[in-house]
Write an enzyme that holds these catalytic residues in place. Structure first.
Site, PDB file in Angstrom:
ATOM      1  N   THR A 125       0.823  -1.206   0.000  1.00  0.00           N
ATOM      2  CA  THR A 125       0.000   0.000   0.000  1.00  0.00           C
ATOM      3  C   THR A 125       0.857   1.255   0.000  1.00  0.00           C
ATOM      4  OG1 THR A 125      -1.536   1.265   1.389  1.00  0.00           O
ATOM      5  CG2 THR A 125      -0.092  -0.245   2.528  1.00  0.00           C
ATOM      6  N   ASP A 126       0.293   2.350  -0.484  1.00  0.00           N
ATOM      7  CA  ASP A 126       1.017   3.634  -0.443  1.00  0.00           C
ATOM      8  C   ASP A 126       1.170   4.158   0.989  1.00  0.00           C
ATOM      9  OD1 ASP A 126      -1.635   4.380   0.012  1.00  0.00           O
ATOM     10  OD2 ASP A 126      -1.740   5.824  -1.649  1.00  0.00           O
ATOM     11  N   GLU A 127       0.404   3.586   1.920  1.00  0.00           N
ATOM     12  CA  GLU A 127       0.445   4.108   3.302  1.00  0.00           C
ATOM     13  C   GLU A 127       1.786   3.875   3.985  1.00  0.00           C
ATOM     14  OE1 GLU A 127      -2.811   3.186   5.793  1.00  0.00           O
ATOM     15  OE2 GLU A 127      -4.267   3.411   4.183  1.00  0.00           O
ATOM     16  N   TYR A 152      -1.570  -0.620  11.176  1.00  0.00           N
ATOM     17  CA  TYR A 152      -1.777  -1.266   9.872  1.00  0.00           C
ATOM     18  C   TYR A 152      -0.627  -0.955   8.922  1.00  0.00           C
ATOM     19  CZ  TYR A 152      -3.223  -1.633   4.999  1.00  0.00           C
ATOM     20  OH  TYR A 152      -3.236  -1.893   3.648  1.00  0.00           O
ATOM     21  N   LYS A 156       2.354  -3.405   7.271  1.00  0.00           N
ATOM     22  CA  LYS A 156       2.583  -3.568   5.827  1.00  0.00           C
ATOM     23  C   LYS A 156       4.019  -3.177   5.477  1.00  0.00           C
ATOM     24  CE  LYS A 156       0.034  -4.553   2.997  1.00  0.00           C
ATOM     25  NZ  LYS A 156      -0.380  -5.889   2.446  1.00  0.00           N
TER      26      LYS A 156
HETATM   27  P1  NAD Z   1      -9.777  -7.191   2.558  1.00  0.00           P
HETATM   28  O1  NAD Z   1      -9.740  -6.965   4.024  1.00  0.00           O
HETATM   29  O2  NAD Z   1     -11.015  -6.892   1.801  1.00  0.00           O
HETATM   30  O3  NAD Z   1      -9.405  -8.712   2.238  1.00  0.00           O
HETATM   31  C1  NAD Z   1      -8.373  -9.388   2.884  1.00  0.00           C
HETATM   32  C2  NAD Z   1      -8.557 -10.887   2.655  1.00  0.00           C
HETATM   33  O4  NAD Z   1      -7.458 -11.562   3.309  1.00  0.00           O
HETATM   34  C3  NAD Z   1      -9.862 -11.443   3.254  1.00  0.00           C
HETATM   35  O5  NAD Z   1     -10.505 -12.282   2.336  1.00  0.00           O
HETATM   36  C4  NAD Z   1      -9.372 -12.215   4.486  1.00  0.00           C
HETATM   37  O6  NAD Z   1     -10.198 -13.328   4.798  1.00  0.00           O
HETATM   38  C5  NAD Z   1      -7.989 -12.660   4.047  1.00  0.00           C
HETATM   39  N1  NAD Z   1      -7.102 -12.904   5.203  1.00  0.00           N
HETATM   40  C6  NAD Z   1      -6.927 -12.117   6.297  1.00  0.00           C
HETATM   41  N2  NAD Z   1      -6.078 -12.713   7.170  1.00  0.00           N
HETATM   42  C7  NAD Z   1      -5.711 -13.886   6.596  1.00  0.00           C
HETATM   43  C8  NAD Z   1      -4.832 -14.927   6.988  1.00  0.00           C
HETATM   44  N3  NAD Z   1      -4.177 -14.890   8.162  1.00  0.00           N
HETATM   45  N4  NAD Z   1      -4.673 -15.988   6.157  1.00  0.00           N
HETATM   46  C9  NAD Z   1      -5.334 -16.043   4.975  1.00  0.00           C
HETATM   47  N5  NAD Z   1      -6.181 -15.088   4.549  1.00  0.00           N
HETATM   48  C10 NAD Z   1      -6.369 -14.025   5.353  1.00  0.00           C
HETATM   49  O7  NAD Z   1      -8.529  -6.367   1.978  1.00  0.00           O
HETATM   50  P2  NAD Z   1      -8.372  -5.610   0.588  1.00  0.00           P
HETATM   51  O8  NAD Z   1      -8.847  -4.222   0.752  1.00  0.00           O
HETATM   52  O9  NAD Z   1      -8.883  -6.453  -0.498  1.00  0.00           O
HETATM   53  O10 NAD Z   1      -6.768  -5.550   0.513  1.00  0.00           O
HETATM   54  C11 NAD Z   1      -6.049  -6.620  -0.089  1.00  0.00           C
HETATM   55  C12 NAD Z   1      -4.580  -6.269  -0.099  1.00  0.00           C
HETATM   56  O11 NAD Z   1      -4.351  -5.061  -0.810  1.00  0.00           O
HETATM   57  C13 NAD Z   1      -3.976  -6.051   1.293  1.00  0.00           C
HETATM   58  O12 NAD Z   1      -2.676  -6.592   1.306  1.00  0.00           O
HETATM   59  C14 NAD Z   1      -3.931  -4.539   1.428  1.00  0.00           C
HETATM   60  O13 NAD Z   1      -2.912  -4.130   2.305  1.00  0.00           O
HETATM   61  C15 NAD Z   1      -3.650  -4.136   0.005  1.00  0.00           C
HETATM   62  N6  NAD Z   1      -4.103  -2.801  -0.380  1.00  0.00           N
HETATM   63  C16 NAD Z   1      -5.398  -2.419  -0.181  1.00  0.00           C
HETATM   64  C17 NAD Z   1      -5.830  -1.164  -0.607  1.00  0.00           C
HETATM   65  C18 NAD Z   1      -7.264  -0.711  -0.436  1.00  0.00           C
HETATM   66  O14 NAD Z   1      -7.591   0.401  -0.802  1.00  0.00           O
HETATM   67  N7  NAD Z   1      -8.173  -1.528   0.073  1.00  0.00           N
HETATM   68  C19 NAD Z   1      -4.921  -0.302  -1.224  1.00  0.00           C
HETATM   69  C20 NAD Z   1      -3.600  -0.723  -1.403  1.00  0.00           C
HETATM   70  C21 NAD Z   1      -3.202  -1.963  -0.989  1.00  0.00           C
HETATM   71  O1  TDX Z   2     -16.582   6.527   8.010  1.00  0.00           O
HETATM   72  C1  TDX Z   2     -15.518   6.977   7.588  1.00  0.00           C
HETATM   73  N1  TDX Z   2     -15.373   8.317   7.433  1.00  0.00           N
HETATM   74  C2  TDX Z   2     -14.232   8.906   6.964  1.00  0.00           C
HETATM   75  O2  TDX Z   2     -14.166  10.125   6.838  1.00  0.00           O
HETATM   76  C3  TDX Z   2     -14.405   6.124   7.235  1.00  0.00           C
HETATM   77  C4  TDX Z   2     -14.525   4.636   7.404  1.00  0.00           C
HETATM   78  C5  TDX Z   2     -13.252   6.711   6.753  1.00  0.00           C
HETATM   79  N2  TDX Z   2     -13.161   8.060   6.635  1.00  0.00           N
HETATM   80  C6  TDX Z   2     -11.943   8.659   6.061  1.00  0.00           C
HETATM   81  C7  TDX Z   2     -10.623   8.132   6.607  1.00  0.00           C
HETATM   82  C8  TDX Z   2      -9.704   8.245   5.408  1.00  0.00           C
HETATM   83  O3  TDX Z   2      -9.186   9.565   5.308  1.00  0.00           O
HETATM   84  O4  TDX Z   2     -11.936   8.276   4.669  1.00  0.00           O
HETATM   85  C9  TDX Z   2     -10.613   8.003   4.207  1.00  0.00           C
HETATM   86  C10 TDX Z   2     -10.549   6.575   3.682  1.00  0.00           C
HETATM   87  O5  TDX Z   2     -10.703   5.704   4.786  1.00  0.00           O
HETATM   88  P1  TDX Z   2     -10.589   4.108   4.635  1.00  0.00           P
HETATM   89  O6  TDX Z   2     -11.585   3.622   3.651  1.00  0.00           O
HETATM   90  O7  TDX Z   2     -10.607   3.521   6.005  1.00  0.00           O
HETATM   91  O8  TDX Z   2      -9.168   3.949   3.916  1.00  0.00           O
HETATM   92  P2  TDX Z   2      -7.665   4.340   4.347  1.00  0.00           P
HETATM   93  O9  TDX Z   2      -7.500   4.450   5.807  1.00  0.00           O
HETATM   94  O10 TDX Z   2      -7.253   5.496   3.480  1.00  0.00           O
HETATM   95  O11 TDX Z   2      -6.897   2.985   3.861  1.00  0.00           O
HETATM   96  C11 TDX Z   2      -7.274   2.340   2.621  1.00  0.00           C
HETATM   97  O12 TDX Z   2      -6.353   2.628   1.606  1.00  0.00           O
HETATM   98  C12 TDX Z   2      -5.064   2.090   1.729  1.00  0.00           C
HETATM   99  C13 TDX Z   2      -7.386   0.825   2.815  1.00  0.00           C
HETATM  100  O13 TDX Z   2      -8.309   0.545   3.850  1.00  0.00           O
HETATM  101  C14 TDX Z   2      -6.043   0.221   3.107  1.00  0.00           C
HETATM  102  O14 TDX Z   2      -6.141  -1.193   3.171  1.00  0.00           O
HETATM  103  C15 TDX Z   2      -5.095   0.600   1.992  1.00  0.00           C
HETATM  104  O15 TDX Z   2      -3.807   0.148   2.279  1.00  0.00           O
END
Ligand code: NAD
Ligand code: TDX
Length: 336
Positions: A125-127, A152, A156
């Site tokens: 992730t970019d975080e 988190y 990562k």
């Molecule tokens: P998500 O929480 O929707 O899905 C995560 C999945 O991993 C789930 O299906 C969960 O059951 C599985 N999991 C969790 N712990 C596990 C374990 N111990 N063993 C096996 N499986 C397990 O997450 P997402 O938003 O789809 O993110 C997926 C990946 O992308 C992550 O690595 C996250 O850091 C990365 N990522 C997410 C975002 C975003 O915006 N959501 C952005 C950049 C990177």
């Molecule tokens: O109810 C809300 N109100 C609100 O203002 C929630 C849930 C979030 N927020 C804000 C927090 C953040 O500034 O919105 C922004 C986005 O929040 P999230 O959806 O929780 O995402 P963020 O914390 O930015 O992280 C996401 O992007 C990077 C993913 O959850 C991560 O898995 C990924 O790595």
């Protein structure tokens, strides 16, 4: 024929990737997923059984991971590692599963690919780069120093460091990608965009943390999937690629778009307790991926992608409805 082991393949982005691979390539996929609260096995249910095998199990289970990685052998086979605890707010309540899954789990995967000589693509992730000022002229690049803020993002970052060390010390064939905020179908209702859409669909109100000035760089999950496939095909081993689609928007801008698209007034939202340590701005410079590997995002309009996502949530109440009450109760208990 290529075989991929996709960890976390029942999650939001992982399931999107599995579908993307099945629809656009002839690869077969083994999904390894612990089926935590964040998993959606429903997202895989209509995919052909002869192309997609789903194994329920934990990435920290070394014997299981070893057995599954051992099934890969071809030159184009790879582990694509999405599995993680992914929600910042949860990591502030209880960091323990984040350390376990994101760090120990990645270590377990690395040891298996090392033993079997299998290619790994690690999803990050970019975080990990911390946050930017609102007026910072520079965006994150592959050489930005790591400066994670939350449990988190720190977990990562730890996983990314392990991958790089295994490449350098043990010659593991790995690539890493750090992507910006994803949106699209099957994202859990705990996350920002689905939470607000489903609040409004249920007759509730939008919940904005603090002033809403925080900026996120949005990319559609399909574009993330196409970028990962591009890196698997053309990426250079040992290299990191940043994935982003020039989609910077403040949270307030996103909230106003959702309100407008669902027929509400622009100020129809509640400001709630801010997230502790809340990162101000993320922004990705994806020049390397675009210039070196020729990737480009397909979703050119965030407004249009958001409208499609809203339609998708309106049509999938059966999936998100049962998750909604418990998610909102947990937020309410924290004043959010
Ligand atoms: P998500 O929480 O929707 O899905 C995560 C999945 O991993 C789930 O299906 C969960 O059951 C599985 N999991 C969790 N712990 C596990 C374990 N111990 N063993 C096996 N499986 C397990 O997450 P997402 O938003 O789809 O993110 C997926 C990946 O992308 C992550 O690595 C996250 O850091 C990365 N990522 C997410 C975002 C975003 O915006 N959501 C952005 C950049 C990177
Ligand atoms: O109810 C809300 N109100 C609100 O203002 C929630 C849930 C979030 N927020 C804000 C927090 C953040 O500034 O919105 C922004 C986005 O929040 P999230 O959806 O929780 O995402 P963020 O914390 O930015 O992280 C996401 O992007 C990077 C993913 O959850 C991560 O898995 C990924 O790595």
């Amino acid at each position: 024929m290529r075989r991929l082991l996709v960890t976390g393949g029942a999650g939001f982005i992982g399931s999107n990737f599995v579908r993307f691979v099945v629809e656009r390539t002839d690869a077969s996929v083994i999904v390894l997923d612990a089926m935590t609260y964040a998993a959606s096995p429903e997202a895989l249910a209509d995919l052909p059984g002869d192309r997609v095998e789903v194994v329920q199990g934990d990435i920290t289970d070394a014997a299981l991971v070893d057995e599954l990685v051992g099934r890969l052998s071809g030159p184009h086979d790879a582990v694509v590692h999405y599995a993680a605890e992914s929600h910042n707010d949860n990591s502030l309540q209880d960091p323990s599963p984040f350390v376990q899954t994101n760090i120990v789990g990645t270590f377990t995967i690395l040891e298996a690919v090392r033993r079997h000589g299998v290619r790994l693509h690690h999803i990050s992730t970019d975080e990990v780069y911390g946050d930017l000022e609102l007026d910072d002229p520079e965006r994150f690049t592959e050489s930005t120093p790591y400066r994670p803020s939350s449990p988190y993002s720190a977990s990562k970052a730890g996983a990314d460091h392990l991958v790089r060390a295994w490449v350098r010390s043990f010659g593991v064939a790995a690539t890493v990608s750090n992507c910006s905020n994803n949106y699209g179908p099957w994202q859990h209702v705990e996350k920002f965009i689905p939470r607000q859409i489903t609040n409004l669909l249920e007759g509730g109100r939008v919940k904005l943390y603090g002033s809403g000035e925080n900026v996120r760089d949005w990319i559609h999950a399909d574009d993330h999937s196409s970028a990962v496939l591009t890196i698997l095909d053309k990426g250079e081993i040992g290299r990191t690629y940043l994935i982003g689609a020039d989609g910077e928007k403040s949270n307030l801008q996103v909230v106003r778009l959702i309100l407008e698209q669902l027929g509400h007034e622009p100020d129809d939202f509640d400001q709630v307790m801010d997230r502790p340590g809340h990162d101000l701005r993320y922004a990705i410079d994806s020049t390397r991926l675009r210039q070196e590997l020729g990737w480009a995002p397909q979703f050119s309009s965030f407004e249009e992608g958001l409208a499609r996502t809203i339609d998708w949530y309106a049509e999938h109440r059966d999936w998100w409805g049962p998750k909604k009450a418990a998610t909102e109760a947990a937020y309410a208990a924290k004043g959010q």
